[in-house]
Write an enzyme that holds these catalytic residues in place. Structure first.
Site, short mmCIF file in Angstrom:
data_model
loop_
_atom_site.label_atom_id
_atom_site.label_comp_id
_atom_site.label_asym_id
_atom_site.label_seq_id
_atom_site.Cartn_x
_atom_site.Cartn_y
_atom_site.Cartn_z
N HIS A 1 122.36 -12.09 -26.68
CA HIS A 1 121.69 -11.58 -25.45
C HIS A 1 121.60 -12.75 -24.04
O HIS A 1 122.13 -14.04 -24.48
CB HIS A 1 120.17 -11.09 -24.85
CG HIS A 1 118.87 -11.80 -25.48
ND1 HIS A 1 118.90 -12.96 -24.00
CD2 HIS A 1 118.67 -12.10 -27.15
CE1 HIS A 1 118.40 -13.52 -24.80
NE2 HIS A 1 117.38 -12.97 -26.32
N GLU B 1 114.01 -9.98 -33.11
CA GLU B 1 113.68 -10.89 -33.40
C GLU B 1 112.91 -11.29 -34.06
O GLU B 1 112.17 -9.96 -34.20
CB GLU B 1 113.54 -12.00 -31.81
CG GLU B 1 113.28 -13.33 -31.39
CD GLU B 1 114.11 -14.44 -32.05
OE1 GLU B 1 114.18 -14.05 -34.21
OE2 GLU B 1 115.09 -14.77 -31.85
#
Length: 487
Positions: A291, A367
């Site tokens: 990202h 994550e």
């Protein structure tokens, strides 16, 4: 095994009327045109011209490599559905053409994909060049074609428009951190802001992290700690401040687990490294996108799945737009799957809007949970929890303070997501938008590398990495931490 993309089109000015076709063979890995073909075929229908373009493209690809796999992309729903076997071929003019197309390559080498017309401009322009030549009483010649130049020019204009507001990075080639710093400076200047010491490039080349904490930066008096992106520890190349790449806190401390502690996925990957089956079909190709920047990235703070779930910053949105433009120009992405965290969803949506695709969420791509370290820099976490930090750096089984996830737990979760996604997307190219730790973990497992290799990779924000997964379970690393689209 080599992979080609064939884009083909055909047209008729009258249907039936003066007709022609065009096709181009592209290198699937780079998107570069390898061969163009076009021809004026006299009076015919649109569908006949489209089939003739398909046949010409397949034959051109076969001449380059008869063992290659081929992905055909056309804006003709009829041809794509008929050649895929989902629609019956009833028209007598179509049956012999479809049969001829099927005979070019052995079964299993060719797949078909429908694309919107505006994504098939190269082949469309070739077909029109052929019809224009026929109108002049000539045959099309590759020496006079401008289809490739026209297509490249359009892409260049689109890329220039996206990048006009941000200066080029001043660092050496490949210095994505310098590019981010310049972008932040330009955006801050536009708002009349002043620097605060956290707006620098935020990442040393080679910083890696096993976590994606929009990484902590080690203090100057802590030379043993490397910068990692705890927010995306598994990603390739932390460029900004998202990963805390750490090395053993004490000289001689062992990092990682013994062979006995390897997961089944590690062992299988290691065994597959040496395998080289001759024909495993088209692999599932995962283009891994970390990202874009968040406000925590330049501050190098742990930013996992248990923290504040930040959105992209202005720089991060700019980076996502640059990635979207690059992927649109390459034209190989067929589906998009994203981590459910906000920074990935926002990045994925920006790319999806450019490519005209939807976004599917997969929790396996999120994550690491960094527990009590969420929001802290590496130095702050080490000062407050020295014993837990040292244990975490030394063993993949150690958890962050407060019950976060160990790297071993993340590896199991990511491996399960990998197996699920490869099974669902055999033979397709899928964009996975994720974080440092998951991306680095996928690379590690593909290479059969030990857990400590997580600290040996750099993964920049908005970088691209690519892995191909074959039917026998073998995987190959095709690209790592590509940030050329940000320069």
């Amino acid at each position: 095994m080599r992979e080609f993309i064939v884009e083909a089109d055909g047209g008729s000015r009258g249907n039936p009327g003066p007709a022609g076709y065009g096709s181009v063979v592209l290198d699937a890995a780079t998107g570069e045109p390898l061969v163009e073909a076009a021809e004026y075929i006299g009076v015919a229908t649109n569908n006949v011209a489209e089939y003739r373009g398909l046949i010409a493209g397949l034959k051109a690809a076969y001449a380059l490599d008869p063992t290659a796999t081929v992905r055909v992309r056309m804006d003709s729903k009829l041809v794509v559905e008929q050649m895929s076997g989902r629609w019956k071929i009833k028209h007598p003019d179509m049956k012999p053409l479809a049969a001829e197309a099927l005979r070019v390559y052995a079964p299993g080498h060719v797949t078909y994909e429908w694309i919107p017309r505006d994504q098939n401009k190269h082949a469309d322009r070739l077909a029109n060049e052929a019809m224009d030549a026929g109108k002049r009483g000539e045959q099309w010649s590759p020496s006079t074609s401008t289809a490739d130049l026209d297509t490249r020019s359009a892409r260049t204009r689109a890329g220039a428009a996206a990048s006009a507001a941000v200066p080029e990075p001043s660092g050496p080639p490949g210095d994505a951190a310098a590019g981010a710093a310049r972008a932040r400076a330009a955006l801050a200047g536009a708002r009349g802001e002043t620097g605060n010491g956290n707006g620098n490039g935020g990442g040393a080349a080679g910083s890696t992290a096993a976590a994606e904490p929009d990484a902590a930066v080690p203090d100057a008096d802590e030379p043993d700690a490397a910068v990692t992106d705890a927010d995306e520890l598994g990603a390739v190349g932390t460029r900004e401040s998202e990963v805390v790449e750490a090395r053993p806190a004490e000289p001689g401390a062992a990092v990682g687990a013994s062979a006995a502690g390897k997961t089944a996925a590690d062992i299988r990957a290691a065994k597959n490294v040496a395998s080289a089956a001759p024909d495993l079909g088209t692999p599932a190709t995962f283009v891994l996108l970390r990202h874009g920047e968040t406000p925590l990235t330049p501050q190098k703070r742990f930013s996992g799945s248990g923290g504040s779930d930040p959105s992209l910053s202005d720089v991060g949105r700019y980076q996502a737009e640059r990635v979207a433009a690059a992927l649109a120009a390459r034209g190989t992405i067929q589906e998009i799957v994203s981590s459910p965290l906000a920074r990935c969803r926002e990045t994925a949506q920006i790319v999806a809007a450019r490519l005209g695709l939807g976004v599917t969420l997969d929790d396996g791509l999120r994550e690491t949970d960094f527990g009590a370290w969420e929001g802290l820099t590496f130095g702050e976490a080490r000062e407050r929890y020295p014993d837990d930090m040292n244990a975490w750096l030394a063993s993949p089984d150690a958890e962050p303070t407060g019950g976060g996830e160990s790297f071993e737990a993340v590896a199991h979760r990511v491996a399960a997501a990998r197996d699920r996604l490869t099974e669902a997307h055999r033979g397709r190219t899928v964009l996975l938008v994720s974080h440092v730790t998951p991306i680095k973990t996928l690379v590690r497992l593909a290479l059969g590398a030990p857990p400590e290799s997580l600290f040996r990779m750099e993964l920049s924000a908005a970088s691209l990495t690519a892995l191909a997964y074959y039917a026998d379970g073998n995987a190959t690393l095709r690209l790592l931490n590509d940030t050329s689209h940000l320069r």
